[in-house]
Design a protein around this motif. Sequence first.
Motif, PDB file in Angstrom:
ATOM      1  N   ALA A 171      -7.353  -4.934  17.335  1.00 51.75           N
ATOM      2  CA  ALA A 171      -6.722  -5.099  16.511  1.00 51.75           C
ATOM      3  C   ALA A 171      -5.569  -3.451  15.941  1.00 51.75           C
ATOM      4  O   ALA A 171      -4.669  -3.271  14.330  1.00 51.75           O
ATOM      5  N   ALA A 172      -6.000  -2.682  16.755  1.00 51.41           N
ATOM      6  CA  ALA A 172      -5.780  -1.289  16.245  1.00 51.41           C
ATOM      7  C   ALA A 172      -4.064  -1.506  16.581  1.00 51.41           C
ATOM      8  O   ALA A 172      -2.892  -1.258  16.113  1.00 51.41           O
ATOM      9  N   GLU A 173      -3.952  -1.832  17.918  1.00 49.07           N
ATOM     10  CA  GLU A 173      -2.604  -2.644  18.917  1.00 49.07           C
ATOM     11  C   GLU A 173      -1.496  -3.519  17.221  1.00 49.07           C
ATOM     12  O   GLU A 173      -0.188  -2.801  16.652  1.00 49.07           O
ATOM     13  N   ILE A 174      -2.137  -4.064  16.289  1.00 46.12           N
ATOM     14  CA  ILE A 174      -1.902  -4.893  15.652  1.00 46.12           C
ATOM     15  C   ILE A 174      -1.337  -4.079  14.429  1.00 46.12           C
ATOM     16  O   ILE A 174      -0.297  -3.619  14.171  1.00 46.12           O
ATOM     17  N   VAL A 175      -2.062  -3.445  13.703  1.00 44.93           N
ATOM     18  CA  VAL A 175      -1.509  -2.536  12.941  1.00 44.93           C
ATOM     19  C   VAL A 175      -0.236  -1.096  13.300  1.00 44.93           C
ATOM     20  O   VAL A 175       0.499  -1.019  12.682  1.00 44.93           O
ATOM     21  N   PHE A 176      -0.774  -0.915  14.557  1.00 47.34           N
ATOM     22  CA  PHE A 176       0.411   0.337  15.419  1.00 47.34           C
ATOM     23  C   PHE A 176       1.162  -0.794  15.439  1.00 47.34           C
ATOM     24  O   PHE A 176       2.842  -0.130  14.529  1.00 47.34           O
ATOM     25  N   ALA A 177       1.889  -1.868  15.129  1.00 46.47           N
ATOM     26  CA  ALA A 177       2.689  -2.489  15.333  1.00 46.47           C
ATOM     27  C   ALA A 177       3.579  -3.272  14.086  1.00 46.47           C
ATOM     28  O   ALA A 177       4.841  -3.432  13.412  1.00 46.47           O
ATOM     29  N   ALA A 178       2.816  -2.924  13.142  1.00 49.16           N
ATOM     30  CA  ALA A 178       2.606  -3.582  11.820  1.00 49.16           C
ATOM     31  C   ALA A 178       4.236  -2.371  10.748  1.00 49.16           C
ATOM     32  O   ALA A 178       4.178  -3.145   9.379  1.00 49.16           O
ATOM     33  N   SER A 179       4.668  -1.688  11.106  1.00 45.46           N
ATOM     34  CA  SER A 179       5.614  -0.534  10.269  1.00 45.46           C
ATOM     35  C   SER A 179       5.099   0.004   8.829  1.00 45.46           C
ATOM     36  O   SER A 179       5.364  -0.165   8.247  1.00 45.46           O
ATOM     37  N   LEU A 180       3.311  -0.118   8.982  1.00 42.96           N
ATOM     38  CA  LEU A 180       3.810   0.380   7.610  1.00 42.96           C
ATOM     39  C   LEU A 180       3.320   2.373   7.427  1.00 42.96           C
ATOM     40  O   LEU A 180       3.897   2.423   9.135  1.00 42.96           O
ATOM     41  N   PRO A 181       3.339   3.019   6.265  1.00 43.11           N
ATOM     42  CA  PRO A 181       3.138   4.660   6.122  1.00 43.11           C
ATOM     43  C   PRO A 181       1.708   4.684   6.741  1.00 43.11           C
ATOM     44  O   PRO A 181       0.795   4.951   6.039  1.00 43.11           O
ATOM     45  N   PHE A 182       1.411   4.918   7.888  1.00 42.60           N
ATOM     46  CA  PHE A 182       0.345   4.728   8.542  1.00 42.60           C
ATOM     47  C   PHE A 182       0.248   6.399   9.256  1.00 42.60           C
ATOM     48  O   PHE A 182       1.270   7.113   9.960  1.00 42.60           O
ATOM     49  N   THR A 183      -0.709   6.812   8.827  1.00 42.94           N
ATOM     50  CA  THR A 183      -0.880   8.881   9.922  1.00 42.94           C
ATOM     51  C   THR A 183      -2.698   7.875  10.144  1.00 42.94           C
ATOM     52  O   THR A 183      -3.254   7.882   9.386  1.00 42.94           O
ATOM     53  N   LEU A 184      -2.438   8.775  11.681  1.00 46.13           N
ATOM     54  CA  LEU A 184      -3.746   8.795  12.416  1.00 46.13           C
ATOM     55  C   LEU A 184      -4.348   9.686  12.199  1.00 46.13           C
ATOM     56  O   LEU A 184      -3.390  10.606  12.746  1.00 46.13           O
ATOM     57  N   ILE A 185      -5.215   9.978  12.479  1.00 49.06           N
ATOM     58  CA  ILE A 185      -6.247  11.136  12.716  1.00 49.06           C
ATOM     59  C   ILE A 185      -6.676  10.971  13.994  1.00 49.06           C
ATOM     60  O   ILE A 185      -8.237  10.743  13.613  1.00 49.06           O
ATOM     61  N   MET A 218       0.993  -1.199  -0.265  1.00 44.43           N
ATOM     62  CA  MET A 218      -0.072   0.093  -0.256  1.00 44.43           C
ATOM     63  C   MET A 218       0.906   0.615   0.107  1.00 44.43           C
ATOM     64  O   MET A 218       2.131   1.542   0.640  1.00 44.43           O
ATOM     65  N   ARG A 219       0.387   2.359  -0.582  1.00 46.00           N
ATOM     66  CA  ARG A 219       1.219   3.884  -0.353  1.00 46.00           C
ATOM     67  C   ARG A 219       1.148   4.011   1.194  1.00 46.00           C
ATOM     68  O   ARG A 219       2.282   4.181   1.538  1.00 46.00           O
ATOM     69  N   ARG A 220      -0.110   4.353   1.456  1.00 49.76           N
ATOM     70  CA  ARG A 220      -0.645   4.942   2.841  1.00 49.76           C
ATOM     71  C   ARG A 220      -1.838   4.521   3.419  1.00 49.76           C
ATOM     72  O   ARG A 220      -2.572   4.023   2.635  1.00 49.76           O
ATOM     73  N   LEU A 221      -1.840   3.976   4.269  1.00 45.14           N
ATOM     74  CA  LEU A 221      -2.907   3.896   4.913  1.00 45.14           C
ATOM     75  C   LEU A 221      -3.308   5.172   6.575  1.00 45.14           C
ATOM     76  O   LEU A 221      -2.228   5.835   7.028  1.00 45.14           O
ATOM     77  N   ILE A 222      -4.287   5.756   6.093  1.00 46.03           N
ATOM     78  CA  ILE A 222      -4.760   6.956   6.620  1.00 46.03           C
ATOM     79  C   ILE A 222      -5.942   6.145   7.671  1.00 46.03           C
ATOM     80  O   ILE A 222      -7.128   5.883   7.551  1.00 46.03           O
ATOM     81  N   ALA A 223      -6.406   6.363   9.291  1.00 43.91           N
ATOM     82  CA  ALA A 223      -7.362   5.651   9.675  1.00 43.91           C
ATOM     83  C   ALA A 223      -7.505   7.183  10.677  1.00 43.91           C
ATOM     84  O   ALA A 223      -7.277   8.225  11.651  1.00 43.91           O
ATOM     85  N   ILE A 265      -4.875   5.084  23.129  1.00 40.98           N
ATOM     86  CA  ILE A 265      -3.409   5.585  22.662  1.00 40.98           C
ATOM     87  C   ILE A 265      -1.963   6.366  23.881  1.00 40.98           C
ATOM     88  O   ILE A 265      -2.190   7.438  24.414  1.00 40.98           O
ATOM     89  N   GLU A 266      -1.331   5.407  23.666  1.00 44.83           N
ATOM     90  CA  GLU A 266      -0.419   5.633  25.043  1.00 44.83           C
ATOM     91  C   GLU A 266       0.929   5.698  24.597  1.00 44.83           C
ATOM     92  O   GLU A 266       1.109   5.191  23.379  1.00 44.83           O
ATOM     93  N   PRO A 267       1.783   6.787  25.245  1.00 47.85           N
ATOM     94  CA  PRO A 267       2.992   6.558  24.539  1.00 47.85           C
ATOM     95  C   PRO A 267       3.840   5.192  24.886  1.00 47.85           C
ATOM     96  O   PRO A 267       3.588   4.061  26.078  1.00 47.85           O
ATOM     97  N   GLY A 268       4.250   4.311  24.192  1.00 48.52           N
ATOM     98  CA  GLY A 268       4.642   3.310  23.823  1.00 48.52           C
ATOM     99  C   GLY A 268       6.124   2.959  22.642  1.00 48.52           C
ATOM    100  O   GLY A 268       6.776   3.789  22.091  1.00 48.52           O
ATOM    101  N   LYS A 269       5.211   1.695  21.916  1.00 47.73           N
ATOM    102  CA  LYS A 269       6.476   1.277  21.194  1.00 47.73           C
ATOM    103  C   LYS A 269       6.168   1.774  20.016  1.00 47.73           C
ATOM    104  O   LYS A 269       7.615   1.639  19.049  1.00 47.73           O
ATOM    105  N   HIS A 270       5.134   1.919  18.985  1.00 49.19           N
ATOM    106  CA  HIS A 270       5.562   2.621  17.684  1.00 49.19           C
ATOM    107  C   HIS A 270       5.377   3.170  17.533  1.00 49.19           C
ATOM    108  O   HIS A 270       4.326   4.022  17.368  1.00 49.19           O
ATOM    109  N   MET A 271       6.417   4.182  16.303  1.00 52.34           N
ATOM    110  CA  MET A 271       6.379   4.797  15.251  1.00 52.34           C
ATOM    111  C   MET A 271       5.829   5.308  14.080  1.00 52.34           C
ATOM    112  O   MET A 271       5.178   4.566  13.857  1.00 52.34           O
ATOM    113  N   LEU A 272       3.998   6.175  14.930  1.00 53.45           N
ATOM    114  CA  LEU A 272       3.313   6.803  14.045  1.00 53.45           C
ATOM    115  C   LEU A 272       3.053   7.942  13.541  1.00 53.45           C
ATOM    116  O   LEU A 272       3.565   9.288  14.064  1.00 53.45           O
TER     117      LEU A 272
END
Length: 295
Positions: free
Chosen positions: A172-186, A142-147, A269-276
């Motif tokens: 499900a959200a934790e799996i997506v956060f951890a997936a190293s996708l090009p992900f932008t959260l709104i 995928m090019r980007r995931l925007i959620a 959503i809390e300070p944690g492990k996955h860079m988003l």
Amino acid sequence: MRVLIDTDPGIDDAIAILFALAHPELEVVGITTVAGNIGIGTTTRNALRILALAGKNVPVHAGAKGPLTREGVDETRIHGADGLGGVAFPEPRIEPSGTDAVAFLSETLMERPEGTIDILALGPLTNIAELVTRAPEAARRMRRLIAMGGAVHERGNVGPRSEFNIAHDPEAAEIVFAASLPFTLIPLDVTRKVRADHAYLARLADIGTPRAHAVRDLIAAYFDATTGGESRPLHDPCVPVLALRPELFRIESMKLSVNCSASELAGAIEPGKHMLDVAMGVEASEVLDLLSGAL
Ligand code: BDR
Ligand code: CA
């Protein structure tokens, strides 16, 4: 710009979809549905009713019937018994496709050139987590995931710190956060700033197209179902707008995880492990102009 929309319509989902279908720079390649605001049968039927109103034939694929592991959160008090606030939409003109949502997402990502498809996620992330788990090679194309989801500094809307889309299926959200996708959260920090007031409803009524009328009626239904003073937030429409005009948003990189406990903090959503990448600021009046302009 080619997009797949994963959605649980839903009043503000319907507004986002009508906008995406109307905007000349977006091609909606398919719609996948997920249980969230209401059950999967109704979110799927609503996607088909929205397409009928827009006069478009886009394939609709039903996905997850519920969260990965838990029961989920009931939102019908906001979106109404039909999920669309009782607003008059036509009957579906086409049937949902026989292929399930995750198979369709995966096939589309494998068939299309790599890096050409954006996924716009407007509901709980159950289907996207299944995609990441069942078809990681496809997900990486995928090019980007925007959620739309979560609350960073804002209070939550279903729990003190948790927002509906993440709280409905935190695992499900934790799996997506951890997936190293090009992900932008709104998160709500942005979507609560993009607000429709009565003057905006009048503007929509003046446009005169069926889709602008439907959006006016959807926001009016949202006014009736909720409290919140003289205006209402437009959560999901921020997603296709960010796809088209990222410069209207201030994006920050953050390391986050999802609270997957059984407490009232589940889904926070809390300070944690996955860079988003997280949208934390917005030019709200320009977003509203873009929305009404396309409608
Ligand atoms: C989100 O939850 C749903 O009720 C809306 O459709 C939106 O996606 C806002 O918290
Ligand atoms: Ca939604």
